[in-house]
Design an enzyme around this catalytic site. Sequence first.
Site, PDB file in Angstrom:
ATOM      1  N   HIS A 389       1.041  -1.288   0.151  1.00 19.87           N
ATOM      2  CA  HIS A 389      -0.040   0.078   0.033  1.00 19.87           C
ATOM      3  C   HIS A 389       0.866   1.257   0.034  1.00 19.87           C
ATOM      4  O   HIS A 389       0.767   2.311  -0.949  1.00 19.87           O
ATOM      5  CB  HIS A 389      -1.017  -0.150   1.413  1.00 19.87           C
ATOM      6  CG  HIS A 389      -1.768   0.970   1.330  1.00 19.87           C
ATOM      7  ND1 HIS A 389      -2.976   0.949   1.209  1.00 19.87           N
ATOM      8  CD2 HIS A 389      -1.583   2.477   1.763  1.00 19.87           C
ATOM      9  CE1 HIS A 389      -3.664   2.291   1.314  1.00 19.87           C
ATOM     10  NE2 HIS A 389      -2.947   3.018   1.789  1.00 19.87           N
ATOM     11  N   GLU A 390       1.630   1.605   0.904  1.00 19.89           N
ATOM     12  CA  GLU A 390       2.598   2.742   1.027  1.00 19.89           C
ATOM     13  C   GLU A 390       3.567   2.619  -0.116  1.00 19.89           C
ATOM     14  O   GLU A 390       3.835   3.964  -0.580  1.00 19.89           O
ATOM     15  CB  GLU A 390       3.484   2.452   2.627  1.00 19.89           C
ATOM     16  CG  GLU A 390       2.335   2.688   3.654  1.00 19.89           C
ATOM     17  CD  GLU A 390       1.175   3.495   3.750  1.00 19.89           C
ATOM     18  OE1 GLU A 390       1.499   4.417   2.999  1.00 19.89           O
ATOM     19  OE2 GLU A 390       0.260   3.439   4.310  1.00 19.89           O
ATOM     20  N   HIS A 396       3.738   6.552  -6.626  1.00 22.45           N
ATOM     21  CA  HIS A 396       2.878   7.731  -7.194  1.00 22.45           C
ATOM     22  C   HIS A 396       3.647   8.938  -7.002  1.00 22.45           C
ATOM     23  O   HIS A 396       3.640   9.646  -8.025  1.00 22.45           O
ATOM     24  CB  HIS A 396       1.655   7.709  -6.754  1.00 22.45           C
ATOM     25  CG  HIS A 396       0.545   8.493  -7.285  1.00 22.45           C
ATOM     26  ND1 HIS A 396      -0.636   8.501  -7.010  1.00 22.45           N
ATOM     27  CD2 HIS A 396       0.382   9.170  -8.264  1.00 22.45           C
ATOM     28  CE1 HIS A 396      -1.459   9.222  -7.549  1.00 22.45           C
ATOM     29  NE2 HIS A 396      -0.777   9.745  -8.431  1.00 22.45           N
TER      30      HIS A 396
END
Length: 599
Positions: A389-390, A396
């Site tokens: 997730h992180e 991004h």
Amino acid sequence: MSNAAQERSARAPQELWAIEDLYAADEAWEADLQVLRELIGQLPSYEGRLGESAETLYEYMKLGERLGVLLDRLANYAQRRSDEDTRVAKYQAMTDRITAVWVEAASASSFETPELLAIPDGTLERFYTDQPELALYRRHFDQIRRKRAHILSPQEEKLLAGVGEMAQGPDNIYSMFADADVRFQDAVDAAGQAHPLTQGTFISYLESPDRVLRKSAFEHYYAPFGRFRNTLAATLSAQVKQLQFFARARHYASPLEASLDGSNVPAAVYHSLIETVNANLGHLHRYARLRRRLLGLDELHPYDLYAPLVADVDRRIPFAEAKETVAEALAPLGAAYQKILREGYDSRWIDVYENPGKRSGAYSAGARVHPYVLLNYTGTLDSQFTLAHEMGHAIHSYLSNRSQPPVYADYVIFVAEVASTCNEALLMEHLLARTTDRRERAYLINHFLEQFKGTLYRQTMFSEFELWMGEQNARGEALTAEMLSAAYHALNARYFGDALTIDPQLDLEWARIPHFYYDYYVFQYATGYAAAIALSRRILREGETAVADYLRFLSGGCSQDPIDLLKGAGVDMTTAAPVENALALFGELLDEMERLMGD
């Protein structure tokens, strides 16, 4: 892996993020802070002059760009240092200082927006011709001018900028309580053995097969929140009131409208999410009933909601193994994505384990030098998913920072959770594809169901609670501990149905959720999850074409409105379809879970 949190000084360097990549020492930070103050000192010389010529406006924008990049670096260092150990007064003070300087910069540049609005359209068009480099900022100017009705006079803008530091008070107070001051009584297992209870270990204890330990952790965790419930209610009420103040000052109909206007996301998207999820609560009720039956319980309590449903499958996952598994799962995103992921692993973007005083939870901070990822890794499957997730957030940020000029590098919060949850979805698909064991498959499907429950359902419930708080405050109603707890109880009863026995501690959960201080942030976890499910399935189905579209999305920053960025990647969030399709998948997974477990 021990649950005990080691002191930071005992950690190996590769387990700590490379804070020195921002500043090698505090003295270098102090030197740059002085440079920043000098740049801020140049801002007033442009007041009243932004409309005089294209050259002057361009000079001002370049000054603001340089100032913003430096401020970002300084703030990242101070906040990362503070989060490493919130007990260290020096770094708390450093964070306070940079926050004060940020307010100073905002105040010194408060003339910017009113003056940009005052430039006639024809004059601004001529400026683009006179100074072609100024065209870079066209979208930035258009976004400001779009909000013309909500921009105040220069004097009023300066006043609002000046109270910005005070507006951060509720969040800062909550963070100091939850991360630095609160202490928990040890949890006790069925054998009478004590286990240190911290923000980082709480969920891992709730995931234990030992129900005595789960219940003890649940009760001992909520005890201090219960003792300080009135203080915490007053803190949360202050947060809601400051949002209402700024919304009214800027002539918005509500804090929700004010919040979403920053990203140009229609409020209808927020309301549609709540309506669509509420129309599909039957799936969650059914899952709660299945969980109660599979655990063999007469009553399902909140401390049973994370307990393993499939015995003898869960295992500890060393961090090195978690990294490799995540890399394998993200292989469909291509070689370029893999290269960045490996760079993050090898260049110490990640602060891995818990230590006393370390900020709880997990996050990615998109510093321009490179992202910084805070974990409190405990070796569970959930911890592995948190890593995926992180790193989604981190990559991004990395791609946006390197693909966009500073003015467009920061992606807006509406798309902030898409990349992170897309990584989670790809990891789950990878794990499911490589298992042939029925029990392991059931275990993984249950984890997938838990992701849906925790993200799409739970975050929507949080969003509904946040909306209720804003509406309550707008009507002039108080937000006391009793009222907050009653409203939270009613939401849990509606979302989980009669299969869940709601203990009084759960009514206090509002007191421990830091995201309620983030200004209508949480709904984007749910919309982002729905978008991520759609994107991950398109990537696995279509391959290179979908990956190319997705990487353009990740590289887009805020160069387009978030709705348009997602449309370019193949997802239209102005419709209910992504949420409906994700909830339909939840139902299909629930069907398979029931079959695998003997129904």
